[in-house]
Design a protein around this motif. Sequence first.
Motif, mmCIF file in Angstrom:
data_model
loop_
_atom_site.group_PDB
_atom_site.id
_atom_site.type_symbol
_atom_site.label_atom_id
_atom_site.label_comp_id
_atom_site.label_asym_id
_atom_site.label_seq_id
_atom_site.Cartn_x
_atom_site.Cartn_y
_atom_site.Cartn_z
ATOM 1 N N THR A 6 0.804 -1.215 0.000
ATOM 2 C CA THR A 6 0.000 0.000 0.000
ATOM 3 C C THR A 6 0.841 1.272 0.000
ATOM 4 N N GLN A 7 2.160 1.146 0.124
ATOM 5 C CA GLN A 7 3.052 2.305 0.100
ATOM 6 C C GLN A 7 3.741 2.387 -1.256
ATOM 7 N N SER A 8 3.817 3.582 -1.816
ATOM 8 C CA SER A 8 4.501 3.797 -3.085
ATOM 9 C C SER A 8 5.193 5.154 -3.038
ATOM 10 N N THR A 9 6.383 5.232 -3.611
ATOM 11 C CA THR A 9 7.072 6.511 -3.714
ATOM 12 C C THR A 9 6.731 7.106 -5.068
ATOM 13 N N ILE A 10 6.054 8.229 -5.034
ATOM 14 C CA ILE A 10 5.636 8.894 -6.266
ATOM 15 C C ILE A 10 6.648 9.994 -6.592
ATOM 16 N N THR A 11 7.081 10.039 -7.853
ATOM 17 C CA THR A 11 8.097 10.983 -8.293
ATOM 18 C C THR A 11 7.520 11.896 -9.364
ATOM 19 N N CYS A 12 7.639 13.188 -9.135
ATOM 20 C CA CYS A 12 7.116 14.180 -10.069
ATOM 21 C C CYS A 12 8.007 14.231 -11.314
#
Length: 74
Positions: A6-12
Amino acid sequence: MNSFITQSTITCPNCGHSKQEEMPTDACQFFYECGQCKEVLKPKEGDCCVYCSYGSVPCPSIQQNNTCGSSNYC
């Protein structure tokens, strides 16, 4: 019951800022505002949500081998 991440690192893609976020487990997230540059991210064509487009981990629906529109999530 299947387990999923359920955790994700989102990168712009605009400024490169990354942040770990908790993904919703009951819906796809279509918009995400970058905490640094304030760019509003939208899914890339063919992706169901911003996590599938810009995250380190795809959304729970995709992790469970569902496709957008055929699951309880999207």
